[in-house]
Design an enzyme around this catalytic site. Structure first.
Site, PDB file in Angstrom:
ATOM      1  N   GLU A  41       4.563  -4.172  -8.049  1.00  0.00           N
ATOM      2  CA  GLU A  41       6.011  -4.389  -7.932  1.00  0.00           C
ATOM      3  C   GLU A  41       6.410  -5.845  -8.177  1.00  0.00           C
ATOM      4  O   GLU A  41       7.467  -6.117  -8.742  1.00  0.00           O
ATOM      5  CB  GLU A  41       6.523  -3.931  -6.556  1.00  0.00           C
ATOM      6  CG  GLU A  41       6.696  -2.419  -6.425  1.00  0.00           C
ATOM      7  CD  GLU A  41       5.378  -1.663  -6.372  1.00  0.00           C
ATOM      8  OE1 GLU A  41       4.345  -2.290  -6.066  1.00  0.00           O
ATOM      9  OE2 GLU A  41       5.381  -0.449  -6.639  1.00  0.00           O
ATOM     10  N   HIS A  52       8.766   6.950   2.397  1.00  0.00           N
ATOM     11  CA  HIS A  52       9.399   7.510   1.200  1.00  0.00           C
ATOM     12  C   HIS A  52      10.821   7.977   1.498  1.00  0.00           C
ATOM     13  O   HIS A  52      11.293   8.943   0.920  1.00  0.00           O
ATOM     14  CB  HIS A  52       8.572   8.679   0.642  1.00  0.00           C
ATOM     15  CG  HIS A  52       7.271   8.259   0.047  1.00  0.00           C
ATOM     16  ND1 HIS A  52       6.196   7.884   0.812  1.00  0.00           N
ATOM     17  CD2 HIS A  52       6.878   8.123  -1.244  1.00  0.00           C
ATOM     18  CE1 HIS A  52       5.177   7.551   0.019  1.00  0.00           C
ATOM     19  NE2 HIS A  52       5.568   7.679  -1.233  1.00  0.00           N
TER      20      HIS A  52
END
Ligand SMILES: Cc1ncc(C[n+]2csc(CCOP(=O)(O)OP(=O)(O)O)c2C)c(N)n1
Ligand SMILES: [Mg+2]
Lengths: 327, 364
Positions: free
Chosen positions: A60, A127
């Site tokens: 990321e 999530h």
């Protein structure tokens, strides 16, 4: 014309912007060959080739950092987070590198970071994130969250065309929701950043909300109308930064009561700032306490009964709205 | 390159090394006089590395420097005036007084502004290089970091991504033995940092960072490799931080004998000896260069001191860039003022970090 889903609207927005402007490109994990974990970019590799649809390592900081570097060069990168939860792994690139760039150097950073946010899909603590408050608090980045299919496309196009970092949060529960299917205009359009919209008009109370909670509020408003005869106004903020203070204030000046609803946790959430703003500026207009419905101050849980207890829903919204209406 | 051109080049290198040292010496004085309010980082002993590496670049290339890279800035044409305005937090500094130190940049001249979070510039360097690759340019990015910064996640992510994408980047590690008080032995467990290159699938080289010609050779090879589309290289320059981490640090944790050993290898003195032995640096030539260096530094300080402080009323301005078209940097016409990134839209003036050093003096 066919009605498309919220997800297809996102896909259309990126595709059309990539066709329109060669400086737009997409990078992220599994976005090219696989078409993205949720298939937002299915077919993009075939149309645009591997230089504009880039499968990156699981990295990321490299994804967001490279997007910053490309934006410094005048490109308009779209950095996808596979789930928005993973944005924390690239946090510094956003809050220190990107957000302060124009302010300190004068170099604009036309950059979009986007990904699936929100809960209701049994995603558990890693999530299901609603990360907006961190970025809402950070000067230098715009934050938007569409609730409808029309807005999903229009806001994303506006975000891509904006000359600043924009965090575009797509609610994954809405991705393929049949009720959200919509026929979209065939001509190009945008939804400007920083403009809220009133989804339902009413004079007894204002609900300030955004994202998937817009739909919970609309259902609650319907129930309050039929069971209590209450006319609830539902304001969908759409953009958190810039915040449409005018629409918010005008609504509250008409209804004199405010209920703020968000899926993110309560303390230090977007609602806290909205409450402070209204308390400071509209004190004389308020006929009751500013109330909030939000997730409890705990991490997002996995098991369905816990998730049900955690997520704000119609029942809680109705109950709190009734308390407020009683003032 | 003929003999005369080579002599000119060598003297130019020498000039930049001297200018770098002199700018930092003056910065230290300003700090000790209390005229610089924040922390001051200097890089005595790094001049062969920073100047040598930057001398290998051409127009269109880009540097992604860190806090000890004044030498790179100066070689790439960053104005000493801008640097001094930055140290003295002036309203006309490249950051308008919003940031200090060498946190300056100008994409049209290939300088990416650093942030304090060391290592974080390396992924950004990848993004710049990615665009060069997409636009089929033969330009390269030179991105530096310290030995300490090699321990960050950003370093790893950047090197891995650059290797996978075969990006035209040269990663330059300035290994000066310490990261603040932390010596190499507490920072990493390999012999030489250049060994890390193998793990990423890129060439790696470790070079004497106090030998400017050796640095130029090694970095030059890496630059040629990148220009040829063959991807990134990791070059470690072994040098030493002979002063404190910042000017406020006495660095009494550094064994005095070790410091002495490195002071004896001072890169400027070494290059001077070389030039003298080659018959290129006469006493007169040296006096000329010293006078020029002094004039540039004096001018930069005088200019900065005469510059206005920032207007407090502007403190919350320019958080967001305005709407409008953005040019792809390096394409023809990118300097057209209709582009939001052609000029500094905060001031409506050109990005103010660049000028020829000579220009600064003649404008005095
Ligand atoms: C990510 C990060 N952590 C901590 C710091 C605080 N800090 C400033 S300089 C420094 C040491 C840097 O060492 P190195 O990378 O070797 O560079 P040098 O200063 O030796 O040139 C530290 C720990 C920082 N700037 N960035
Ligand atoms: Mg070091």
């Amino acid at each position: 014309m066919t009605a498309v889903t919220y997800l297809e609207a996102i896909s259309q927005a990126i595709r059309e912007e990539m066709r329109r402007d060669e400086s737009v490109f997409l990078l992220g994990e599994d976005v090219a060959t696989y078409g993205g974990a949720f298939k937002v970019s299915a077919g993009f590799l075939e149309e645009f080739g591997p230089e504009r649809v880039i499968d990156t390592p699981m990295s990321e900081t490299a994804i967001i950092g490279s997007a910053v570097g490309a934006a410094l060069m005048g490109m308009r990168p779209i950095a996808e987070m596979q789930y928005i939860d993973f944005i924390t792994c690239g946090f510094d690139q956003i809050v220190n590198m990107a957000c302060k760039m124009y302010w300190r150097s004068g170099i604009p950073l036309p950059l979009v970071i986007r990904g699936p946010a929100g809960g209701g899909t049994h995603g558990g603590p890693f999530h299901s994130a609603s990360p907006e408050a961190w970025f809402f608090h950070t000067p230098g980045i715009k934050v938007v969250m569409p609730a409808t299919t029309y807005d999903a496309k229009g806001l994303l196009k506006a975000a891509i065309r904006d000359n600043n970092p924009v965090l575009y949060l797509e609610h994954k529960l809405l991705y393929r929701l049949p009720e959200l299917r919509e026929e979209l205009p065939s001509e190009d359009y945008i939804v400007p950043l920083g403009k809220a919209i009133i989804r339902r008009h009413g004079r007894h109370m204002t609900m300030l909300t955004y994202g998937a909670m817009v739909h919970q509020c609309l259902k609650a408003a319907e129930q309050l109308a039929s069971e209590d005869g209450l006319a609830v106004e539902v304001v969908d903020l759409r953009s958190l930064t810039p915040l449409d203070r005018q629409t918010i204030k005008e609504s509250v000046m008409r209804t004199n009561k405010v209920l703020i609803v968000h899926e993110d946790t309560l303390t230090g959430g977007v609602g806290a700032e909205l409450a402070a703003l209204l308390a400071e500026e509209l004190f004389d207009y308020l006929d009751g306490p500013i109330m909030r419905v939000a997730a409890p101050d705990a991490p997002y849980p996995y098991a369905p009964p816990l998730e049900m207890a955690y997520l704000p829903g119609v029942e809680r919204i109705v109950a709190v709205a009734r308390q407020l209406a009683a003032y | 390159m003929n003999e005369a051109e080579r002599a000119d080049l060598l003297l130019q290198i020498y000039y930049y090394m001297r200018l770098t040292r002199a700018m930092e010496d003056r910065t230290r004085t300003l700090f000790l006089q209390g005229r610089i309010v924040g922390g001051v980082y200097t890089a005595q002993g790094h001049e062969a590395t920073t100047v040598g590496a930057a001398m290998t670049l051409r127009d269109g290339d880009c540097i992604v420097p860190q806090h000890r890279d004044l030498g790179m800035h100066l070689v790439r044409g960053v104005s000493p005036r801008a640097v001094m305005c930055q140290w003295l937090a002036r309203g006309n500094a490249p950051t308008l007084g919003r940031d200090g130190q060498l946190h300056i940049g100008d994409m049209h001249h290939g300088v990416v502004p650093m942030i304090s979070m060391l290592g974080e510039s390396l992924p950004v360097a990848c993004g710049v290089a990615l665009v060069m690759k997409m636009r089929r340019r033969s330009t390269v990015v030179l991105a530096s970091c310290g030995d300490g910064a090699t321990s960050t996640g950003a370093f790893h992510e950047a090197l891995n991504f650059a290797a996978v994408q075969r990006l035209p980047v040269v990663f330059l590690i300035e290994n000066n033995g310490y990261a603040y008080s932390t010596p190499n032995a507490k920072q990493f467990a390999i012999e030489q940092l250049a060994q890390r290159a193998g793990a990423y699938g890129m060439p790696g080289e470790s070079v004497d960072g106090n030998d400017v010609l050796a640095v130029m050779e090694a970095v030059g090879r890496a630059v040629a490799h990148a220009r040829g589309g063959r991807g990134p290289t990791l070059v470690e320059c072994r040098t030493f931080r002979v002063r404190g981490h910042s000017e406020a640090d006495k660095a009494d944790y550094v064994p005095p004998a070790l410091r002495e050993e490195w002071l004896a290898r001072d890169p400027i003195k070494r290059f001077e000896d070389y030039l003298t032995a080659q018959g290129l640096l006469s006493a007169e030539r040296r006096r000329e260069i010293e006078a020029r260096v002094r004039a540039v530094v004096d001018d930069a300080v005088a200019f900065a001191e005469a510059s206005p402080p920032p207007d407090p009323a502007t403190v919350a301005d320019y958080v967001f860039a305005p709407d409008g078209p953005i040019a792809i940097v390096g394409e023809p016409g990118a300097a057209d003022p209709r582009y939001v990134n052609a000029l500094d839209t905060r001031t409506g003036r050109p990005f103010c970090t660049m000028s020829q050093v000579e220009e600064a003096v003649t404008q005095l």
